[in-house]
Every structure is written in structure tokens, then in C-alpha cells.
Design an enzyme around this catalytic site. Structure first.
Site, PDB file in Angstrom:
ATOM      1  N   ASP A   1      -9.251  14.022   8.172  1.00  0.00           N
ATOM      2  CA  ASP A   1      -8.605  12.924   7.430  1.00  0.00           C
ATOM      3  C   ASP A   1      -8.512  13.450   5.991  1.00  0.00           C
ATOM      4  O   ASP A   1      -8.992  12.647   5.052  1.00  0.00           O
ATOM      5  CB  ASP A   1      -9.332  11.663   7.568  1.00  0.00           C
ATOM      6  CG  ASP A   1      -8.847  10.475   6.729  1.00  0.00           C
ATOM      7  OD1 ASP A   1      -7.655  10.346   6.579  1.00  0.00           O
ATOM      8  OD2 ASP A   1      -9.544   9.505   6.349  1.00  0.00           O
TER       9      ASP A   1
ATOM     10  N   HIS B   1       1.817   4.325  -2.847  1.00  0.00           N
ATOM     11  CA  HIS B   1       1.626   5.616  -2.725  1.00  0.00           C
ATOM     12  C   HIS B   1       3.012   6.453  -3.737  1.00  0.00           C
ATOM     13  O   HIS B   1       2.534   7.453  -4.378  1.00  0.00           O
ATOM     14  CB  HIS B   1       1.622   6.296  -1.668  1.00  0.00           C
ATOM     15  CG  HIS B   1       0.477   6.288  -0.828  1.00  0.00           C
ATOM     16  ND1 HIS B   1      -0.596   6.783  -1.244  1.00  0.00           N
ATOM     17  CD2 HIS B   1       0.098   5.628   0.466  1.00  0.00           C
ATOM     18  CE1 HIS B   1      -1.781   6.540  -0.490  1.00  0.00           C
ATOM     19  NE2 HIS B   1      -1.309   5.859   0.655  1.00  0.00           N
TER      20      HIS B   1
ATOM     21  N   GLU C   1      -5.933   6.738  -2.124  1.00  0.00           N
ATOM     22  CA  GLU C   1      -6.077   5.901  -0.849  1.00  0.00           C
ATOM     23  C   GLU C   1      -6.517   4.478  -1.498  1.00  0.00           C
ATOM     24  O   GLU C   1      -5.884   3.448  -1.137  1.00  0.00           O
ATOM     25  CB  GLU C   1      -6.997   6.102   0.106  1.00  0.00           C
ATOM     26  CG  GLU C   1      -6.301   6.928   1.248  1.00  0.00           C
ATOM     27  CD  GLU C   1      -4.964   5.924   1.843  1.00  0.00           C
ATOM     28  OE1 GLU C   1      -5.199   4.888   2.268  1.00  0.00           O
ATOM     29  OE2 GLU C   1      -4.054   6.716   1.788  1.00  0.00           O
TER      30      GLU C   1
ATOM     31  N   HIS D   1       0.850  -1.029  -0.041  1.00  0.00           N
ATOM     32  CA  HIS D   1       0.018   0.138  -0.165  1.00  0.00           C
ATOM     33  C   HIS D   1       0.835   1.234   0.069  1.00  0.00           C
ATOM     34  O   HIS D   1       0.693   2.226  -0.789  1.00  0.00           O
ATOM     35  CB  HIS D   1      -0.902  -0.098   1.312  1.00  0.00           C
ATOM     36  CG  HIS D   1      -1.614   1.136   1.226  1.00  0.00           C
ATOM     37  ND1 HIS D   1      -3.147   1.418   1.110  1.00  0.00           N
ATOM     38  CD2 HIS D   1      -1.314   2.410   1.984  1.00  0.00           C
ATOM     39  CE1 HIS D   1      -3.334   2.650   1.388  1.00  0.00           C
ATOM     40  NE2 HIS D   1      -2.434   3.298   1.869  1.00  0.00           N
ATOM     41  N   GLU D   2       1.871   1.212   0.894  1.00  0.00           N
ATOM     42  CA  GLU D   2       2.656   2.450   1.142  1.00  0.00           C
ATOM     43  C   GLU D   2       3.782   2.802  -0.157  1.00  0.00           C
ATOM     44  O   GLU D   2       3.738   3.750  -0.581  1.00  0.00           O
ATOM     45  CB  GLU D   2       3.572   2.497   2.366  1.00  0.00           C
ATOM     46  CG  GLU D   2       2.794   2.371   3.626  1.00  0.00           C
ATOM     47  CD  GLU D   2       2.018   3.946   3.859  1.00  0.00           C
ATOM     48  OE1 GLU D   2       2.355   4.701   3.297  1.00  0.00           O
ATOM     49  OE2 GLU D   2       0.964   3.600   4.332  1.00  0.00           O
TER      50      GLU D   2
ATOM     51  N   HIS E   1      -9.477   8.135   3.951  1.00  0.00           N
ATOM     52  CA  HIS E   1      -9.253   6.743   4.235  1.00  0.00           C
ATOM     53  C   HIS E   1     -10.956   6.267   4.733  1.00  0.00           C
ATOM     54  O   HIS E   1     -10.919   5.109   4.971  1.00  0.00           O
ATOM     55  CB  HIS E   1      -8.708   6.591   5.665  1.00  0.00           C
ATOM     56  CG  HIS E   1      -7.136   6.930   5.369  1.00  0.00           C
ATOM     57  ND1 HIS E   1      -6.713   8.118   5.775  1.00  0.00           N
ATOM     58  CD2 HIS E   1      -6.096   6.113   5.053  1.00  0.00           C
ATOM     59  CE1 HIS E   1      -5.237   7.978   5.612  1.00  0.00           C
ATOM     60  NE2 HIS E   1      -4.821   6.845   5.153  1.00  0.00           N
TER      61      HIS E   1
ATOM     62  N   TYR F   1      -4.468  14.649  -2.594  1.00  0.00           N
ATOM     63  CA  TYR F   1      -4.752  13.883  -1.529  1.00  0.00           C
ATOM     64  C   TYR F   1      -5.564  14.778  -0.388  1.00  0.00           C
ATOM     65  O   TYR F   1      -5.462  14.682   0.544  1.00  0.00           O
ATOM     66  CB  TYR F   1      -3.342  13.621  -0.813  1.00  0.00           C
ATOM     67  CG  TYR F   1      -3.527  12.390   0.137  1.00  0.00           C
ATOM     68  CD1 TYR F   1      -3.598  11.168  -0.041  1.00  0.00           C
ATOM     69  CD2 TYR F   1      -3.005  12.441   1.759  1.00  0.00           C
ATOM     70  CE1 TYR F   1      -3.514  10.219   0.512  1.00  0.00           C
ATOM     71  CE2 TYR F   1      -3.338  11.386   2.553  1.00  0.00           C
ATOM     72  CZ  TYR F   1      -3.381  10.153   1.959  1.00  0.00           C
ATOM     73  OH  TYR F   1      -3.498   9.136   2.881  1.00  0.00           O
TER      74      TYR F   1
HETATM   75 ZN   LIG Z   1      -2.572   5.256   2.294  1.00  0.00          ZN
END
Ligand SMILES: [Zn+2]
Length: 345
Positions: free
Chosen positions: A260, A167, A187, A163-164, A265, A178
Site C-alpha cells: 500500500d 487528491h 491520504e 476525498h478523490e 491508507h 504518495y
Molecule cells: Zn485516497
């Protein structure tokens, strides 16, 4: 590369805020320190230059560092490309997770690392004391050890690592802004490729996959399976301390919020579910069915950085048609999936 503002942390702030309000002084302290870290990101000493990348297409260049519970990056180099297991689970999970992610992008999409030019894959583990998060800082991955009470070490789930890193890929492809819907798409794409890396590693068909993000991250004291569920957004956890998973799985339940980054998210549950519905409808391996359609969309020059759900859905449909034909079952499954979550009429 186009950089997005601030770190993309794995745990959203609203979850840490709940823990920061808990009765346990120790949990309160860990969560408050993690939140402080995450909001004072610019004070971090980030790596200024990356180590050499890989000149051989098909081979990654991995570097795993140990911060030894300090907050300086990158820390001491403890494992480099081709070396044997170190015996430290966090180091070895990071190393293998970087490799699993590299292999997905290389073998399925012929992408040579995050920038398609062999960029070094740099990770730091044992970051901070009881640090309850993982993040991509624009150059490298960073993993905390968790607090041991609610969260295990953040290297434990390969989909969190993927996931990271995704990005990073998204940033190189022009970066969806974002915040709000484009942020939720950012996301969601990180979850799509995070989950795909795990399915590809384990050779799982869409019907066999758990569609969870962060399975194994919660200790058994938490009432929950994972941080997010792509199949059942809103049902990943329901815990007295953490509260209930806030993700919607349909436009009818879209959450308007300023927290957020505008619910990045949270509302990512909607495009996540669309992708999952299409994958399950088509059956077989997601990296052969919907994965390539979503990848085509990610690298599509028509994908605007402020893209919202409807134009994104239309773009995936167009890419399904381009790749498989207008009357293909793939195009039909993608159209039906977006209808199923209320994005397309
Ligand atoms: Zn993320």
C-alpha cells in the site's frame, strides 16, 4: 501541475487482495479484475483534454459521463452544468457530490475549483463491470458500480467523491509524495476535506458528525460501518471476509510495511485522529475551527513534498498560531491533539 505516480484509488490493494482470496467465485473474479485494472492503470485511455472550465468564480463546470460498463474514458456525456436530474442515481450522486465539494472549497476557502482557476470537474460513472473502486486519475474522477454483494456503487458517499477530488487539490498544491509518511499525509488530507465536505453539506457540528469515510459503501452483508473512522481508526469494520480495519490511531501502533505504498491508507489513521481530536475539542463547525488551519497548511509553501508527521504537525501548529494567536484555544487544541496521537512530545 505536479502529478503523482499511479492512480489514487479509494480502496487500498490489501482489501481487494482479501476479497480475491475469498471462497465465492464471483467475488474473487470482481476483486481480481479490479486489482488488475488498478495495477495496469497506464493502459487506460484517459481523457487527453479537459472540457471548458468555469469563467465565473463561485460557479462550477461539471461534466458527468456514463462508461456503460466499458473501460474507456470518459464515456458518453450524460449530464452537464445546470441540467436537471437524470434519474440515474450514480449520475446524479456524482453531479451533486462534485457540486458539494466545489461549494466547500469555494465558500469556505475561496478556492475556485481544484486548481483555483475554474478547472472543469469531470466524472465517469458505471466504469467497468463490477468494478470495486473509485479513483482520481490526475484529471478526472472515475466510479465503479461495486459488486452489489460487498460494495454498493461508489458514488453513494459524498465523502468518497470529495476525498478523490481533494487528491486533485493536493496535487495542485505541490503534491505530497504518495508513499510512506508523506503519502499517509496525502491520504489523511483527502479524508479531512472529504469528511469536511459532508459536514458542510449537512451543516453538522464536530460533535454531531460520524467521522466515517465511506459510510453506505458496504452492503449490509459486511460487518462494518465504513472504510475508515477518523474518530476511532482501526474500528471501522471487522468482517470475516474483509478482516479488521488495520488503521492505527497512535504512533505507538505505527505500521511499518512496504504494501500500500508504505501503508498510506493505514498510517493515515494517525493524522486523521489528530485532526478529529482538535475538531471535537474546539466544538462548533470544523470548517470554522480546524478546517482552515489544515487548509492553510495544505497551501503553505513551506510544506515539503516529502513532509513527515512531525514537521506537518509543527506546521499546523504554526498556522493555528498565525491565524488565531499563540495563546489561542485553537493553537492549544492543535498541540494537544498531536500529543494525543504521540506525534508531538
Ligand atoms: Zn485516497
Amino acid at each position: 501541475m505536479t502529478c503523482v505516480a499511479g492512480p489514487q484509488t479509494f480502496l487500498p490493494p490489501y482489501l481487494l487482495e482479501r476479497i480475491a482470496g475469498s471462497a465465492s467465485p464471483r467475488l474473487r473474479e470482481s476483486a481480481r479484475r479490479t486489482l488488475y485494472e488498478d495495477t495496469h492503470f497506464r493502459a487506460r485511455a484517459a481523457v487527453s483534454t479537459l472540457p471548458p472550465g468555469s469563467t465565473v468564480r463561485g460557479r462550477p463546470a461539471r461534466y458527468v459521463h456514463d462508461a456503460q460498463q466499458l473501460r474507456t474514458l470518459p464515456g458518453e456525456l450524460v449530464r452537464a452544468e445546470g441540467s436537471a436530474d437524470s434519474g440515474d442515481p450514480a449520475v446524479d450522486e456524482a453531479y451533486h457530490g462534485l457540486g458539494d465539494t466545489y461549494r466547500l472549497f469555494w465558500e469556505v476557502f475561496q478556492r475556485h475549483s481544484l486548481d483555483d482557476r475554474g478547472m472543469a470537474l469531470v466524472a465517469t460513472v458505471h466504469y467497468g463491470e463490477n468494478y470495486e473502486n473509485a479513483f482520481w486519475d490526475g484529471r478526472q474522477m472515475v466510479f465503479g458500480d461495486g459488486d452489489g454483494e460487498l460494495f454498493n456503487r461508489f458514488t453513494i458517499a459524498v465523502d468518497v467523491i470529495a476525498h478523490e477530488l481533494s487528491h486533485g487539490v493536493i496535487a495542485y498544491e505541490g503534491a505530497l509524495v504518495y508513499s510512506h509518511q508523506s503519502g499517509a499525509l496525502n491520504e489523511s488530507l483527502a479524508d479531512v476535506f472529504g469528511s469536511l465536505a459532508k459536514q458542510y453539506r449537512d451543516r453538522q457540528r464536530a460533535a454531531e458528525a460520524d467521522w466515517l469515510i465511506g459510510a453506505g459503501l458496504f452492503t449490509d452483508r459486511v460487518k462494518g460501518r465504513a472504510l475508515r473512522s477518523m474518530a476511532e481508526p482501526g474500528n471501522a469494520y471487522d468482517d470475516p471476509l474483509l478482516g479488521r480495519d488495520p488503521q492505527p490511531g497512535h504512533m505507538d501502533d505505527f505500521v511499518e510495511t512496504q504494501d500500500d505504498h508504505g501503508g498510506v491508507h493505514i498510517n493515515s489513521g494517525i493524522p486523521n485522529r489528530a485532526y478529529q481530536l482538535a475538531a471535537v475539542a474546539l466544538g462548533g463547525y470544523a470548517w470554522e475551527s480546524v478546517g482552515p488551519i489544515w487548509y492553510d497548511t495544505l497551501i503553505d509553501s513551506r510544506l515539503a513534498s516529502d513532509c513527515e508527521f512531525v514537521p506537518f504537525a509543527e506546521l499546523t501548529l504554526d498556522n493555528a498560531v498565525r491565524r488565531f494567536g499563540s495563546s489561542s484555544r485553537q493553537a492549544e487544541a492543535v498541540r494537544e491533539a498531536w500529543r494525543g496521537v504521540g506525534v508531538l512530545p
